[in-house]
Design a protein around this motif. Structure first.
Motif, short mmCIF file in Angstrom:
data_model
loop_
_atom_site.label_atom_id
_atom_site.label_comp_id
_atom_site.label_asym_id
_atom_site.label_seq_id
_atom_site.Cartn_x
_atom_site.Cartn_y
_atom_site.Cartn_z
N LEU A 160 0.83 -1.21 0.00
CA LEU A 160 0.00 0.00 0.00
C LEU A 160 0.86 1.26 0.00
O LEU A 160 0.56 2.23 -0.69
N GLY A 161 1.95 1.22 0.76
CA GLY A 161 2.79 2.39 0.89
C GLY A 161 3.54 2.78 -0.36
O GLY A 161 4.08 3.89 -0.44
N ARG A 162 3.59 1.90 -1.34
CA ARG A 162 4.32 2.22 -2.58
C ARG A 162 3.43 2.14 -3.82
O ARG A 162 3.94 2.17 -4.95
N THR A 163 2.12 2.04 -3.62
CA THR A 163 1.21 1.88 -4.76
C THR A 163 0.75 3.24 -5.28
O THR A 163 0.04 3.99 -4.59
N LEU A 164 1.12 3.55 -6.50
CA LEU A 164 0.69 4.79 -7.13
C LEU A 164 -0.78 4.67 -7.57
O LEU A 164 -1.29 3.56 -7.73
N PRO A 165 -1.45 5.80 -7.78
CA PRO A 165 -2.85 5.73 -8.20
C PRO A 165 -3.08 4.84 -9.41
O PRO A 165 -4.05 4.07 -9.46
N GLU A 166 -2.16 4.91 -10.39
CA GLU A 166 -2.34 4.13 -11.62
C GLU A 166 -1.99 2.65 -11.43
O GLU A 166 -2.16 1.85 -12.36
N GLN A 167 -1.51 2.30 -10.26
CA GLN A 167 -1.18 0.90 -9.99
C GLN A 167 -2.29 0.16 -9.24
O GLN A 167 -2.08 -0.93 -8.73
N THR A 168 -3.47 0.77 -9.20
CA THR A 168 -4.66 0.09 -8.70
C THR A 168 -5.57 -0.21 -9.89
O THR A 168 -5.45 0.42 -10.95
N ARG A 169 -6.47 -1.16 -9.69
CA ARG A 169 -7.35 -1.55 -10.80
C ARG A 169 -8.69 -2.05 -10.26
O ARG A 169 -8.73 -2.75 -9.25
N ILE A 170 -9.75 -1.69 -10.95
CA ILE A 170 -11.07 -2.22 -10.61
C ILE A 170 -11.31 -3.47 -11.44
O ILE A 170 -11.16 -3.46 -12.66
N SER A 171 -11.63 -4.56 -10.75
CA SER A 171 -11.90 -5.82 -11.44
C SER A 171 -12.87 -6.64 -10.61
O SER A 171 -13.17 -6.32 -9.46
N ARG A 172 -13.33 -7.73 -11.21
CA ARG A 172 -14.22 -8.67 -10.52
C ARG A 172 -13.51 -9.97 -10.16
O ARG A 172 -14.15 -10.94 -9.79
N VAL A 173 -12.18 -9.99 -10.26
CA VAL A 173 -11.47 -11.27 -10.23
C VAL A 173 -11.31 -11.87 -8.84
O VAL A 173 -10.92 -13.04 -8.72
N PHE A 174 -11.58 -11.11 -7.79
CA PHE A 174 -11.51 -11.70 -6.45
C PHE A 174 -12.86 -12.23 -5.98
O PHE A 174 -12.93 -13.32 -5.41
N SER A 175 -13.91 -11.46 -6.19
CA SER A 175 -15.20 -11.83 -5.59
C SER A 175 -16.34 -11.99 -6.59
O SER A 175 -17.37 -12.55 -6.26
N GLY A 176 -16.18 -11.47 -7.80
CA GLY A 176 -17.28 -11.44 -8.75
C GLY A 176 -18.01 -10.11 -8.75
O GLY A 176 -18.80 -9.84 -9.64
N ARG A 177 -17.76 -9.28 -7.75
CA ARG A 177 -18.27 -7.92 -7.68
C ARG A 177 -17.11 -6.96 -7.96
O ARG A 177 -15.98 -7.22 -7.55
N PRO A 178 -17.35 -5.84 -8.66
CA PRO A 178 -16.24 -4.93 -8.97
C PRO A 178 -15.62 -4.33 -7.71
O PRO A 178 -16.32 -3.85 -6.83
N GLY A 179 -14.29 -4.39 -7.62
CA GLY A 179 -13.59 -3.81 -6.50
C GLY A 179 -12.23 -3.30 -6.93
O GLY A 179 -11.61 -3.84 -7.85
N ARG A 180 -11.75 -2.25 -6.25
CA ARG A 180 -10.44 -1.66 -6.59
C ARG A 180 -9.37 -2.26 -5.68
O ARG A 180 -9.47 -2.20 -4.45
N SER A 181 -8.34 -2.82 -6.31
CA SER A 181 -7.24 -3.43 -5.58
C SER A 181 -5.92 -3.02 -6.21
O SER A 181 -5.87 -2.40 -7.28
N ILE A 182 -4.83 -3.39 -5.54
CA ILE A 182 -3.52 -3.27 -6.16
C ILE A 182 -3.49 -4.20 -7.37
O ILE A 182 -4.03 -5.30 -7.34
N ALA A 183 -2.86 -3.74 -8.45
CA ALA A 183 -2.77 -4.56 -9.66
C ALA A 183 -1.63 -5.57 -9.50
O ALA A 183 -0.56 -5.45 -10.09
N THR A 184 -1.89 -6.58 -8.67
CA THR A 184 -0.90 -7.62 -8.39
C THR A 184 -0.73 -8.52 -9.61
O THR A 184 -1.45 -8.40 -10.61
N ALA A 185 0.20 -9.47 -9.50
CA ALA A 185 0.42 -10.41 -10.60
C ALA A 185 -0.86 -11.17 -10.94
O ALA A 185 -1.18 -11.38 -12.12
N TYR A 186 -1.59 -11.59 -9.90
CA TYR A 186 -2.84 -12.30 -10.16
C TYR A 186 -3.85 -11.40 -10.87
O TYR A 186 -4.48 -11.81 -11.85
#
Length: 359
Positions: free
Chosen positions: A263-289
């Motif tokens: 979290l401490g090194r995540t720039l705004p553009e390094q987050t992403r909204i996706s459904r890949v964790f829960s099936g509902r759209p959520g903003r997370s760090i754009a990790t490898a997964y």
């Protein structure tokens, strides 16, 4: 009185009307709001909270009892309004299970059968816990539950993500509107899951529009990470702010170290909204997964809560191994502003800094 002074006076009056010393609310983050965090925020003068989506009735009551034992401060319990039952697709679920092999343990077919705790029982537990506030997200509480909340003197904070939703919440009897900008970490609060990604509004557009559209006090949330953001939100008409990601690096949040560090090194553009964790759209760090699961050719996520069940093993294993690549690392666009200091220090600096800016 100048606009700056008026904004500060409005926020102070609102906080005092709620029994708070400062207009700072902890965002109710399901799975990341242990009692220790709300106790710290409450004792610092703000509002503690819990996202109780995944909690059974006894756990809800136990959380409330522990927070009451550690603070005299008020707190908020938050619950999702349920979606209709998901449409199941065995072939699509099998494709997701196969994909997940690259990021964690093998997923058994029955993992997709995961169901949330019983909504009605959770509602009963919240009423029994009798917090000062109950908040909603993903929709509105049914009228009979609203009436029972009002009868117990509980104020309803309705989380919305559009002006249309804000008007609907006001008409349904909400006491306070929480306006969630698209910058927010975690799940989108949109009432309609199907259009959540299409109807994303930034806080600086949403907030003044909602303030102008409703007569209720409005709490600003989404992308507020420091005193400048607090002051700006109050100038745009908010009566308080709600902050989630900004508290996640505090020791009282007790999240996985790899997530807190990221979290401490995540720039705004390094987050992403996706459904890949829960099936509902959520903003997370754009990790490898997240990057792999949103790339062309990746299988489409199953609907909520099926996808959540399918990714459970990966997420659990990643937390155990402290591996950021598989952690459900929710993060707002201002997450890099979060500091690894006690929550009381965060509350103090947010309000003292905003007060100085507002004169």
């Amino acid at each position: 009185m100048t606009a700056l002074h008026h904004a500060r006076a409005r926020a102070e009056a609102f906080a005092h009307s709620l029994g708070l010393r400062v207009p700072i609310l902890l965002g109710p983050m399901a799975g990341a709001c242990p009692p220790s965090l709300s106790i710290a925020v409450g004792n610092a003068g703000g509002l503690g909270s819990a996202g109780v989506l995944l909690m059974k009735p006894e756990a809800i009551k136990a959380w409330a009892a522990e927070v009451r034992s550690g603070t005299n401060g008020a707190f908020n319990l938050n619950l999702w309004i349920p979606d209709p039952a998901p449409r199941r697709d065995a072939a699509a679920e099998a494709a997701v299970r196969e994909f997940l092999k690259g990021f964690g343990p093998e997923v058994k077919p029955e993992a997709a059968d995961a169901t949330p705790p019983d909504f009605a029982a959770q509602c009963e537990a919240m009423l029994e816990a009798a917090p000062a506030f109950i908040s909603s997200v993903m929709g509105l509480y049914p009228p009979e539950f609203v009436a029972r909340m009002k009868a117990k003197g509980i104020k309803w904070i309705a989380n919305i993500s559009s002006v249309t939703e804000a008007k609907a919440a006001e008409a349904a009897g909400a006491d306070i509107i929480a306006a969630q900008g698209m910058e927010a970490g975690g799940h989108r609060g949109a009432f309609d899951a199907a259009t959540a990604e299409a109807n994303m509004i930034g806080l600086f557009s949403l907030l003044p529009a909602v303030v102008d559209a409703v007569k209720l006090p409005v709490v600003a949330t989404g992308g507020i990470g420091d005193a400048r953001g607090v002051a700006a939100a109050l100038l745009l008409g908010a009566s308080a702010v709600q902050i989630g990601s900004g508290f996640l690096r505090c020791p009282e949040a007790k999240i996985a170290p790899a997530w807190a560090d990221a979290l401490g090194r995540t720039l705004p553009e390094q987050t992403r909204i996706s459904r890949v964790f829960s099936g509902r759209p959520g903003r997370s760090i754009a990790t490898a997964y997240v990057q792999a699961a949103t790339a062309p050719g990746a299988p489409s996520p199953a609907p909520y809560p099926v996808q959540r069940g399918l990714t459970q093993a990966m997420r659990d294993a990643a937390v155990k191994a402290d591996n950021i690549d598989g952690i459900q690392a929710w993060a707002g666009q201002s997450s890099a502003m979060a500091r690894a200091v006690p929550a009381a220090e965060v509350v103090r600096d947010l309000w003292e800094g905003a007060s100085a800016l507002l004169g």
